[in-house]
Design an enzyme around this catalytic site. Structure first.
Site, PDB file in Angstrom:
ATOM      1  N   LYS A 133      42.839  47.562  35.094  1.00 19.90           N
ATOM      2  CA  LYS A 133      42.802  48.159  36.441  1.00 19.90           C
ATOM      3  C   LYS A 133      41.964  49.703  36.471  1.00 19.90           C
ATOM      4  O   LYS A 133      42.338  50.565  35.350  1.00 19.90           O
ATOM      5  CB  LYS A 133      44.054  48.154  37.050  1.00 19.90           C
ATOM      6  CG  LYS A 133      44.686  46.617  37.380  1.00 19.90           C
ATOM      7  CD  LYS A 133      43.672  45.953  38.363  1.00 19.90           C
ATOM      8  CE  LYS A 133      44.148  44.600  38.626  1.00 19.90           C
ATOM      9  NZ  LYS A 133      45.480  44.694  39.082  1.00 19.90           N
ATOM     10  N   ARG A 177      50.682  39.884  33.453  1.00 24.06           N
ATOM     11  CA  ARG A 177      49.288  39.089  33.685  1.00 24.06           C
ATOM     12  C   ARG A 177      47.979  39.777  32.907  1.00 24.06           C
ATOM     13  O   ARG A 177      47.893  41.142  33.286  1.00 24.06           O
ATOM     14  CB  ARG A 177      49.074  38.879  35.261  1.00 24.06           C
ATOM     15  CG  ARG A 177      47.764  38.064  35.546  1.00 24.06           C
ATOM     16  CD  ARG A 177      47.394  37.923  36.928  1.00 24.06           C
ATOM     17  NE  ARG A 177      46.233  37.013  37.276  1.00 24.06           N
ATOM     18  CZ  ARG A 177      45.319  37.932  37.545  1.00 24.06           C
ATOM     19  NH1 ARG A 177      45.031  39.097  37.574  1.00 24.06           N
ATOM     20  NH2 ARG A 177      43.960  36.982  38.077  1.00 24.06           N
TER      21      ARG A 177
END
Length: 285
Positions: free
Chosen positions: A230, A264
């Protein structure tokens, strides 16, 4: 913020057999990301072809993935993702989902459309993963309830607002999602909460959500964290998505320490190793 859950305080979170199995282990389950899209932020276009998608699913399973999370529409948390119709999403999903289901590892469907989730659950997927936490598609909660499937309820915002208290916003969002779930008849033991790292948040807010992840324990539900590659990582050390393995592992180890039951990730082998070694070290205390 005082949060009132529609579920009884003495309920039984993680009653679903899949969730119960993962929560019984000393380390988090790892959910491998499989994007069959042309425009996902990290790996868009790499696994569009069915044979490429199937090979990647096999690779992640061999590396230790407990779940394969398939997405056929980019829900990347940055501007530029192109919305697609349910028909287009299904056209991408249909050539790959049945074959991946036969590999024997639980499959999660990453979609905000109830029509797509319904198809996936009818064709062997076992988990619904909704990046809008049951709050965008009014039919989603009923579809999930009808199938008796576990559901990942993720926090999201349409716009970033650096001025808000992001934890208060998340607590309120989850309370609304749980109310929707309860009214639809989704059992408490089928729900997983996801803070939505990067979604509708500044880099600072994403890091705050990770740092204060344990505050969501008040809901008494398992937590899933997906910080993989991210952009907030680049706010600390300038990097492109493919250069963020170290930052992803750091964020996920902190998440595990603060109670995350599922991680995840794109980089399955490295994540599995990090989770299991960390747990093994902690077991020596």
């Amino acid at each position: 913020m005082s949060v009132t859950s529609p579920y009884p305080a003495n309920g039984s979170p993680a009653d679903h057999p899949l969730l119960r199995t993962w929560l019984a282990r000393p380390f988090p389950a790892v959910m491998g990301i499989l994007n069959v899209t042309p425009d996902s932020f990290s790996d868009g276009g790499r696994f569009n072809a069915p044979e490429q998608a199937l090979d990647q699913a096999r690779r992640m399973i061999a590396e230790g993935a407990d779940i394969i999370d398939i997405g056929a529409e980019s829900t990347r948390p940055y501007k530029g993702a192109e919305p697609v119709t349910a028909a287009e999403e299904l056209a991408r999903l249909q050539p790959v989902l049945p074959a991946i289901v036969t590999l024997g590892v639980p499959v999660s469907i990453d979609s905000m459309k109830s029509q797509v989730v319904s198809y996936a659950l009818e064709h062997g997927a076992q988990i619904a993963n909704d990046v809008w936490g049951l709050q965008r598609d009014p039919a989603m909660a009923d579809i999930v309830a009808a199938h008796g499937a576990p559901v990942v309820v993720m926090h999201n915002r349409a716009e970033v607002d650096p001025e808000i208290d992001i934890i208060e916003d998340m607590l309120g969002f989850f309370a609304r999602s749980l109310d929707i779930a309860a009214k639809a008849g989704i059992p408490q033991g089928n729900i997983v909460l996801d803070p939505g790292i990067g979604f509708g948040k500044t880099a600072q807010q994403s890091m705050t959500a990770l740092a204060r992840l344990d505050e969501f324990a008040r809901f008494g539900l398992p937590l899933l964290v997906g910080a993989s590659r991210k952009r907030f990582i680049s706010s600390v050390v300038a990097s492109e998505p493919q250069q963020r393995l170290g930052g992803s592992i750091a964020a996920h180890l902190i998440a595990a320490q603060r109670g995350a039951a599922i991680i995840r990730a794109h980089d399955v082998a490295e994540t599995v190793q990090a989770m299991r070694v960390s747990a093994a070290i902690e077991a020596q205390r």
